[in-house]
Design a protein around this motif. Structure first.
Motif, mmCIF file in Angstrom:
data_model
loop_
_atom_site.group_PDB
_atom_site.id
_atom_site.type_symbol
_atom_site.label_atom_id
_atom_site.label_comp_id
_atom_site.label_asym_id
_atom_site.label_seq_id
_atom_site.Cartn_x
_atom_site.Cartn_y
_atom_site.Cartn_z
ATOM 1 N N ASP A 42 4.524 -15.954 2.457
ATOM 2 C CA ASP A 42 4.140 -16.477 0.985
ATOM 3 C C ASP A 42 2.459 -16.331 0.811
ATOM 4 N N THR A 43 1.842 -16.757 1.806
ATOM 5 C CA THR A 43 0.498 -16.689 1.848
ATOM 6 C C THR A 43 0.010 -15.359 1.843
ATOM 7 N N ALA A 44 0.488 -14.427 2.616
ATOM 8 C CA ALA A 44 0.132 -12.950 2.495
ATOM 9 C C ALA A 44 0.393 -12.370 1.253
ATOM 10 N N ALA A 45 1.200 -12.796 0.542
ATOM 11 C CA ALA A 45 1.732 -12.176 -0.756
ATOM 12 C C ALA A 45 0.676 -12.642 -1.965
ATOM 13 N N THR A 46 0.460 -14.022 -1.798
ATOM 14 C CA THR A 46 -0.700 -14.705 -2.707
ATOM 15 C C THR A 46 -1.754 -14.069 -2.387
ATOM 16 N N ALA A 47 -2.236 -13.927 -0.970
ATOM 17 C CA ALA A 47 -3.802 -13.326 -0.814
ATOM 18 C C ALA A 47 -3.772 -11.941 -1.288
ATOM 19 N N LEU A 48 -2.786 -11.003 -1.074
ATOM 20 C CA LEU A 48 -2.846 -9.613 -1.690
ATOM 21 C C LEU A 48 -2.924 -9.651 -3.251
ATOM 22 N N ALA A 49 -2.137 -10.503 -3.917
ATOM 23 C CA ALA A 49 -2.253 -10.780 -5.312
ATOM 24 C C ALA A 49 -3.458 -11.074 -6.041
ATOM 25 N N SER A 50 -4.193 -12.140 -5.136
ATOM 26 C CA SER A 50 -5.494 -12.690 -5.533
ATOM 27 C C SER A 50 -6.636 -11.622 -5.266
ATOM 28 N N GLN A 51 -6.250 -10.735 -4.523
ATOM 29 C CA GLN A 51 -7.377 -9.628 -3.964
ATOM 30 C C GLN A 51 -7.188 -8.589 -4.932
ATOM 31 N N GLY A 52 -6.105 -8.497 -6.040
ATOM 32 C CA GLY A 52 -5.984 -7.387 -6.848
ATOM 33 C C GLY A 52 -5.458 -6.042 -6.351
ATOM 34 N N LEU A 53 -4.644 -6.198 -5.054
ATOM 35 C CA LEU A 53 -4.169 -4.947 -4.517
ATOM 36 C C LEU A 53 -2.831 -5.156 -4.641
ATOM 37 N N HIS A 54 -2.525 -3.946 -5.325
ATOM 38 C CA HIS A 54 -0.791 -3.600 -5.622
ATOM 39 C C HIS A 54 -0.258 -2.721 -4.698
ATOM 40 N N CYS A 55 0.522 -3.578 -3.921
ATOM 41 C CA CYS A 55 1.104 -2.653 -2.868
ATOM 42 C C CYS A 55 2.680 -2.268 -3.379
ATOM 43 N N ILE A 56 3.159 -1.123 -3.189
ATOM 44 C CA ILE A 56 4.659 -0.941 -3.321
ATOM 45 C C ILE A 56 5.483 -1.451 -2.272
ATOM 46 N N ASP A 57 5.042 -1.797 -1.088
ATOM 47 C CA ASP A 57 5.889 -2.326 -0.126
ATOM 48 C C ASP A 57 4.743 -3.268 0.740
ATOM 49 N N VAL A 58 5.325 -4.360 0.995
ATOM 50 C CA VAL A 58 4.514 -5.460 1.745
ATOM 51 C C VAL A 58 5.611 -6.001 3.040
ATOM 52 N N GLN A 59 5.012 -5.728 3.990
ATOM 53 C CA GLN A 59 5.853 -6.348 5.214
ATOM 54 C C GLN A 59 4.771 -7.256 5.938
ATOM 55 N N VAL A 60 5.541 -8.304 6.272
ATOM 56 C CA VAL A 60 4.760 -9.273 7.018
ATOM 57 C C VAL A 60 5.914 -9.539 8.181
ATOM 58 N N SER A 61 4.888 -9.501 9.456
ATOM 59 C CA SER A 61 5.732 -9.810 10.580
ATOM 60 C C SER A 61 4.917 -10.853 11.461
ATOM 61 N N VAL A 105 1.077 -9.686 11.347
ATOM 62 C CA VAL A 105 0.694 -8.426 10.996
ATOM 63 C C VAL A 105 1.179 -8.190 9.603
ATOM 64 N N VAL A 106 0.307 -7.782 8.678
ATOM 65 C CA VAL A 106 0.509 -7.680 7.263
ATOM 66 C C VAL A 106 0.418 -6.116 7.280
ATOM 67 N N SER A 107 1.400 -5.275 6.712
ATOM 68 C CA SER A 107 1.426 -4.031 6.255
ATOM 69 C C SER A 107 1.572 -3.738 4.654
ATOM 70 N N CYS A 108 0.524 -3.181 4.276
ATOM 71 C CA CYS A 108 0.609 -2.791 2.676
ATOM 72 C C CYS A 108 0.720 -1.467 2.489
ATOM 73 N N THR A 109 1.655 -0.756 1.526
ATOM 74 C CA THR A 109 1.696 0.665 1.216
ATOM 75 C C THR A 109 0.989 0.874 -0.141
ATOM 76 N N VAL A 110 -0.068 1.578 -0.345
ATOM 77 C CA VAL A 110 -0.713 1.700 -1.298
ATOM 78 C C VAL A 110 -0.158 3.132 -2.112
ATOM 79 N N ASN A 111 0.234 2.938 -3.192
ATOM 80 C CA ASN A 111 0.865 4.328 -3.951
ATOM 81 C C ASN A 111 -0.569 4.929 -4.346
ATOM 82 N N LEU A 112 -0.548 6.302 -4.173
ATOM 83 C CA LEU A 112 -1.681 7.260 -4.494
ATOM 84 C C LEU A 112 -1.408 7.934 -5.777
ATOM 85 N N SER A 113 0.019 8.045 -6.058
ATOM 86 C CA SER A 113 0.459 8.715 -7.323
ATOM 87 C C SER A 113 0.261 8.299 -8.513
ATOM 88 N N ASP A 114 -0.604 7.004 -8.783
ATOM 89 C CA ASP A 114 -0.771 6.559 -9.759
ATOM 90 C C ASP A 114 -2.023 6.553 -10.334
#
Length: 155
Positions: free
Chosen positions: A80-99, A118-127
């Protein structure tokens, strides 16, 4: 003497070479190269910005997870914290994985232990605006470890 003819060394007139239109050919060749360089610059800047925003997300999640009372709660809090932190940073990930490595929760109180996130975020470059069909995505990683309180009470 006519403009399109110039004297040859043997006295005969030969047609003068006309360079009109060569600028159009040069532009047609160099324009795609220039656009490709601009697109690569935009992609590189986007990856660098995303990496900068990603930095520290796992640290926030690990710190919050280390305050949990159980391994299951630590997993949920870190996610939950990782998802909230990514959203507050304005980082739009197509896939978020938290281990979350919660092995430290099995250690008895009084011993040193830690939780690793460990947080993994996949950033889409096609948009990327205006660049249609730019393929691919980039996966960014961030990891952090936070110590558990050795005087924790598991009850």
């Amino acid at each position: 003497m006519r403009r399109d003819l110039q004297p040859a060394t043997n006295g005969r007139q030969k047609p003068r070479r006309d360079d009109r239109g060569s600028e159009s050919v040069e532009l047609a060749i160099l324009l795609p190269v220039g656009l490709l360089l601009v697109a690569m610059l935009v992609v590189g800047a986007r990856i660098a910005l995303a990496g900068d925003r990603m930095s520290g997300v796992a640290g926030i999640a690990a710190r919050d997870a280390s305050l949990a009372r159980s391994a299951a709660a630590a997993q949920q809090i870190a996610t939950d914290t990782a998802a909230t932190a990514l959203a507050s940073q304005g980082l739009h990930c197509i896939d978020v994985q938290v281990s979350v490595d919660t092995a430290g929760f099995t250690a008895p109180p009084g011993t040193s232990a830690s939780v690793t996130v460990v947080v993994s975020c996949t950033v889409n470059l096609s948009d990327i605006g205006g660049v249609a069909g730019l393929p691919g995505s980039r996966t960014l990683h961030d990891s952090a470890t936070s110590p558990l309180d050795p005087a924790r009470d598991l009850s």
